[in-house]
Scaffold this motif. Sequence first.
Motif, short mmCIF file in Angstrom:
data_model
loop_
_atom_site.label_atom_id
_atom_site.label_comp_id
_atom_site.label_asym_id
_atom_site.label_seq_id
_atom_site.Cartn_x
_atom_site.Cartn_y
_atom_site.Cartn_z
N GLU A 35 -77.25 104.61 26.92
CA GLU A 35 -78.13 105.12 25.84
C GLU A 35 -77.49 104.87 24.47
N LEU A 36 -76.17 105.10 24.38
CA LEU A 36 -75.48 104.88 23.10
C LEU A 36 -75.37 103.38 22.79
N ILE A 37 -75.18 102.56 23.83
CA ILE A 37 -75.16 101.11 23.62
C ILE A 37 -76.48 100.67 22.96
N PHE A 38 -77.59 101.15 23.50
CA PHE A 38 -78.89 100.77 22.94
C PHE A 38 -79.10 101.34 21.54
N VAL A 46 -77.97 94.40 16.67
CA VAL A 46 -77.33 93.51 17.66
C VAL A 46 -78.32 93.30 18.82
N ALA A 47 -78.52 92.04 19.19
CA ALA A 47 -79.41 91.73 20.31
C ALA A 47 -78.66 91.90 21.63
N GLY A 75 -70.80 95.16 26.50
CA GLY A 75 -71.24 96.48 26.00
C GLY A 75 -70.58 96.83 24.69
N ALA A 76 -69.30 96.47 24.55
CA ALA A 76 -68.54 96.83 23.34
C ALA A 76 -68.99 96.04 22.11
N SER A 77 -69.83 95.03 22.32
CA SER A 77 -70.25 94.17 21.19
C SER A 77 -71.12 94.91 20.18
N VAL A 78 -71.63 96.09 20.53
CA VAL A 78 -72.49 96.84 19.60
C VAL A 78 -71.67 97.65 18.59
N LEU A 79 -70.35 97.71 18.77
CA LEU A 79 -69.49 98.52 17.90
C LEU A 79 -69.07 97.70 16.68
#
Length: 346
Positions: A35-38, A46-47, A75-79
């Motif tokens: 949920e936090l990733i999205f 970020v796509a 997953g870490a790419s959204v940070l």
Amino acid sequence: MPTIRPVAAERLPELLRRMPKAELHIHIEGSLEPELIFALAQRNGVALPYASVEDLRKAYAFTNLQSFLDIYYAGASVLLKEQDFYDMAWAYFERAAADNVAHAEIFFDPQTHTARGVAMETVINGLHRACVEAGPKLGVSAALILCFLRHLSEEDAFATLEQALPFRDQFIGVGLDSSELGHPPEKFARVFARCRELGLHRVAHAGEEGPPAYVWSALDVLKVERIDHGVQSAKDPALMQRLAQDRIPLTVCPLSNLKLCVVPSLAQHNLGALLDAGLVATVNSDDPAYFGGYMNENFLQTFAATGLAARQAWQLAANSFEASFLDAAAKRAHQDRLNEVFETFV
Ligand SMILES: Nc1ncnc2[nH]cnc12
Ligand SMILES: [Zn+2]
């Protein structure tokens, strides 16, 4: 050790939940829930290669460590921003507090972020601010451990250390994680020697999928103070003796071992055998957002599957404080509180 009264099987889960404990093996990027990733992907534009939270969760079917790491790094790419790192850590601390985690020593993987152009300062400041606030606001003391990615070069680890040194007072030590097989500890001999000179604590993943030889070299070459995982040590009696004699803690992660197919079932996990051999074994969550549970879920599922009892529950919690990098007075205070919970539990 206080006298541990037997506890009825149906009351054991309550005791496991209520006992204070330290978590010493948690990758903060592994606490990033779908949920936090999205939410962060949307906030940062970020796509993601997944259509929905459910779609992403469906991808969490791992066959070994590498199959997990590929998804974990994605997953870490959204940070991207300091607030993202803060929000991720804060979400972890809220869950840790609910599980009666009194102290956490938290891994982070700066190379995963600096390689994408995120500044070291952004990563450390966001995580550190959450650590500082977790004490007064949630009753969880916390410290950071910077991990080097072992699939990258030692030169890259040295450059990472250099970038982190301006923030030396915001982390207590270094670790070694990522793909274990083919990347033995001795690959990082020089950078760990430098970290030792700098007075940093040292830990390393060893004996998760890799052989006992990797645990030996983590001890003798890297001079680590704790072994992360270490479950393969049971294959080497001389190593077991060394770990017991020197009281080198193992930060064991049962649900991780199950989900990454290190063990065929929790019932076959060797946690009880490690304790019986006199090792300072502890229970930890590793990457709880990916492996199906935080600290208490690790305790509850492992105890239900293996038949461990109140005596081992106390030992594991006591070990977690002993194995921490807290000072002696803080360790004693946690141990006293632990004993009080066991003595008054009815
Ligand atoms: N279980 C694990 N082993 C090695 N590296 C990791 N990074 C995150 N989780 C890990
Ligand atoms: Zn780990």
